[in-house]
Scaffold this motif. Structure first.
Motif, PDB file in Angstrom:
ATOM      1  N   LEU A 253       0.641  -1.199   0.079  1.00  9.90           N
ATOM      2  CA  LEU A 253      -0.107   0.034  -0.059  1.00  9.90           C
ATOM      3  C   LEU A 253       0.839   1.362   0.145  1.00  9.90           C
ATOM      4  CD1 LEU A 253      -2.767  -0.974   2.418  1.00  9.90           C
ATOM      5  CD2 LEU A 253      -3.129  -0.704  -0.071  1.00  9.90           C
ATOM      6  N   ILE A 254       1.996   1.107   0.507  1.00 12.07           N
ATOM      7  CA  ILE A 254       2.903   2.420   0.528  1.00 12.07           C
ATOM      8  C   ILE A 254       3.309   2.532  -0.714  1.00 12.07           C
ATOM      9  CG2 ILE A 254       4.792   3.450   1.781  1.00 12.07           C
ATOM     10  CD1 ILE A 254       2.459   3.694   3.643  1.00 12.07           C
ATOM     11  N   ALA A 255       3.874   1.548  -1.106  1.00 11.82           N
ATOM     12  CA  ALA A 255       4.545   1.297  -2.520  1.00 11.82           C
ATOM     13  C   ALA A 255       3.447   2.168  -3.552  1.00 11.82           C
ATOM     14  CB  ALA A 255       4.952   0.318  -2.760  1.00 11.82           C
ATOM     15  N   ARG A 256       2.210   1.823  -3.494  1.00 13.45           N
ATOM     16  CA  ARG A 256       1.354   2.161  -4.340  1.00 13.45           C
ATOM     17  C   ARG A 256       0.894   3.760  -4.059  1.00 13.45           C
ATOM     18  NH1 ARG A 256      -3.419  -1.631  -3.355  1.00 13.45           N
ATOM     19  NH2 ARG A 256      -4.694   0.119  -4.422  1.00 13.45           N
ATOM     20  N   LYS A 257       0.797   3.986  -2.949  1.00 13.62           N
ATOM     21  CA  LYS A 257       0.723   5.549  -2.558  1.00 13.62           C
ATOM     22  C   LYS A 257       1.950   6.190  -3.037  1.00 13.62           C
ATOM     23  CE  LYS A 257       0.298   8.530   1.328  1.00 13.62           C
ATOM     24  NZ  LYS A 257       0.095   8.735   2.865  1.00 13.62           N
TER      25      LYS A 257
ATOM     26  N   GLU B 242      -8.072   7.229  -6.666  1.00 13.25           N
ATOM     27  CA  GLU B 242      -7.129   6.081  -6.138  1.00 13.25           C
ATOM     28  C   GLU B 242      -6.499   6.293  -4.985  1.00 13.25           C
ATOM     29  OE1 GLU B 242      -5.052   2.420  -6.415  1.00 13.25           O
ATOM     30  OE2 GLU B 242      -6.913   3.098  -7.197  1.00 13.25           O
ATOM     31  N   LEU B 243      -5.723   7.407  -4.990  1.00 13.30           N
ATOM     32  CA  LEU B 243      -5.076   7.615  -3.420  1.00 13.30           C
ATOM     33  C   LEU B 243      -6.045   7.676  -2.481  1.00 13.30           C
ATOM     34  CD1 LEU B 243      -2.407   8.804  -2.331  1.00 13.30           C
ATOM     35  CD2 LEU B 243      -3.265  11.309  -2.783  1.00 13.30           C
ATOM     36  N   GLN B 244      -7.176   8.318  -2.535  1.00 15.75           N
ATOM     37  CA  GLN B 244      -8.199   7.881  -1.607  1.00 15.75           C
ATOM     38  C   GLN B 244      -8.534   6.549  -1.108  1.00 15.75           C
ATOM     39  OE1 GLN B 244     -11.636  10.457  -3.112  1.00 15.75           O
ATOM     40  NE2 GLN B 244     -11.020  11.953  -1.882  1.00 15.75           N
ATOM     41  N   ARG B 245      -8.601   5.809  -2.134  1.00 14.99           N
ATOM     42  CA  ARG B 245      -8.934   4.110  -1.991  1.00 14.99           C
ATOM     43  C   ARG B 245      -7.719   3.765  -1.179  1.00 14.99           C
ATOM     44  NH1 ARG B 245     -11.293   4.867  -6.829  1.00 14.99           N
ATOM     45  NH2 ARG B 245      -9.514   4.190  -8.073  1.00 14.99           N
ATOM     46  N   ILE B 246      -6.472   4.081  -1.579  1.00 16.85           N
ATOM     47  CA  ILE B 246      -5.174   3.639  -0.669  1.00 16.85           C
ATOM     48  C   ILE B 246      -5.038   4.209   0.620  1.00 16.85           C
ATOM     49  CG2 ILE B 246      -2.672   3.830  -0.946  1.00 16.85           C
ATOM     50  CD1 ILE B 246      -2.867   3.999  -3.866  1.00 16.85           C
ATOM     51  N   GLU B 247      -5.704   5.340   0.875  1.00 18.68           N
ATOM     52  CA  GLU B 247      -5.566   5.806   2.139  1.00 18.68           C
ATOM     53  C   GLU B 247      -6.735   5.048   2.746  1.00 18.68           C
ATOM     54  OE1 GLU B 247      -3.740   8.164   3.896  1.00 18.68           O
ATOM     55  OE2 GLU B 247      -2.481   8.418   2.014  1.00 18.68           O
ATOM     56  N   ALA B 248      -7.837   4.680   2.366  1.00 17.55           N
ATOM     57  CA  ALA B 248      -8.873   4.017   3.133  1.00 17.55           C
ATOM     58  C   ALA B 248      -8.274   2.551   3.600  1.00 17.55           C
ATOM     59  CB  ALA B 248     -10.031   3.916   2.484  1.00 17.55           C
TER      60      ALA B 248
ATOM     61  N   CYS C  43       6.781   9.815   0.622  1.00 17.70           N
ATOM     62  CA  CYS C  43       5.437  10.274   0.372  1.00 17.70           C
ATOM     63  C   CYS C  43       4.879  11.461   0.784  1.00 17.70           C
ATOM     64  CB  CYS C  43       4.505   9.164   1.148  1.00 17.70           C
ATOM     65  SG  CYS C  43       4.372   7.483  -0.287  1.00 17.70           S
ATOM     66  N   GLU C  44       5.396  11.598   2.284  1.00 19.87           N
ATOM     67  CA  GLU C  44       5.096  12.845   3.049  1.00 19.87           C
ATOM     68  C   GLU C  44       5.602  14.097   2.210  1.00 19.87           C
ATOM     69  OE1 GLU C  44       6.396  12.036   7.022  1.00 19.87           O
ATOM     70  OE2 GLU C  44       4.749  10.621   7.227  1.00 19.87           O
ATOM     71  N   ALA C  45       7.018  14.105   1.836  1.00 16.35           N
ATOM     72  CA  ALA C  45       7.622  15.151   0.942  1.00 16.35           C
ATOM     73  C   ALA C  45       6.890  15.400  -0.418  1.00 16.35           C
ATOM     74  CB  ALA C  45       8.985  14.453   0.762  1.00 16.35           C
ATOM     75  N   LEU C  46       6.453  14.413  -0.728  1.00 10.46           N
ATOM     76  CA  LEU C  46       5.858  14.348  -2.177  1.00 10.46           C
ATOM     77  C   LEU C  46       4.238  15.282  -1.956  1.00 10.46           C
ATOM     78  CD1 LEU C  46       6.319  10.960  -3.777  1.00 10.46           C
ATOM     79  CD2 LEU C  46       7.011  13.138  -4.818  1.00 10.46           C
ATOM     80  N   LEU C  47       3.800  14.769  -0.848  1.00 10.65           N
ATOM     81  CA  LEU C  47       2.429  15.257  -0.675  1.00 10.65           C
ATOM     82  C   LEU C  47       2.549  17.184  -0.295  1.00 10.65           C
ATOM     83  CD1 LEU C  47      -0.458  14.843  -0.147  1.00 10.65           C
ATOM     84  CD2 LEU C  47      -0.174  14.411   2.055  1.00 10.65           C
ATOM     85  N   GLY C  48       3.750  17.304   0.405  1.00 13.81           N
ATOM     86  CA  GLY C  48       3.790  18.878   0.488  1.00 13.81           C
ATOM     87  C   GLY C  48       3.978  19.547  -0.791  1.00 13.81           C
TER      88      GLY C  48
END
Length: 155
Positions: free
Chosen positions: A11-15, A54-60, A91-96
């Motif tokens: 899941l983290i890799a997909r995110k 898709e990101l929302q599905r992964i987060e869920a 992922c956190e850096a990318l989100l920023g």
């Protein structure tokens, strides 16, 4: 034997993959905004919407892991745990970066909208002036009347 952390790592890799794609779409979005390519921008936003879903599905799917004690998780190898942690940090850096891109893109869109509004106001004012001029420039309105008897005679 499959471990729960195998799913977590997947899941983290997909995110991570999803966020890399969103960041790239954000770069393209900014270029399209700058170029005024509205049709292409709308197409990109449609694609981006799908990626966000898709990101929302992964987060869920990650929700069950949020309340767990990270130290109690069993990993296949310490390297697998480190790789997952590295990707999560990325992922956190990318989100920023993505949030920053969105803010810049929105600001550019607002700037372009305001410029277009000013141009439209100028065109509207020119149209009104042209209309006023053409309304008074009919057969009678285009001549200068020098024989008007409305003037007071000089003494």
């Amino acid at each position: 034997m499959e471990l729960e952390t195998d799913l977590l790592a997947d899941l983290i890799a997909r995110k991570h993959t999803c966020l890399v794609g969103l960041r790239e779409m954000g770069r393209v979005q900014m270029e399209l905004v700058r170029q005024g390519e509205i049709t292409r921008l709308l197409d990109l936003l449609s694609t981006k919407h799908k990626a966000m879903a898709e990101l929302q599905r992964i987060e869920a799917a990650l929700n069950p892991f949020r309340g767990q004690d990270p130290g109690a998780r069993r990993w296949r190898t310490p390297e697998a745990r480190c790789e997952c942690a590295r990707q999560l940090t990325q992922c956190e850096a990318l989100l920023g970066e993505i949030v920053d891109q969105e803010k810049r893109s929105e600001a550019e869109l607002v700037r372009r909208r305001d410029e277009a509004a000013v141009r439209l106001q100028g065109a509207h004012a020119a149209s009104r002036a042209r209309g006023a001029y053409t309304a008074t420039s009919g057969p009678e309105g285009s001549r200068l009347d020098l024989l008007s008897d409305t003037q007071e005679p000089r003494s």
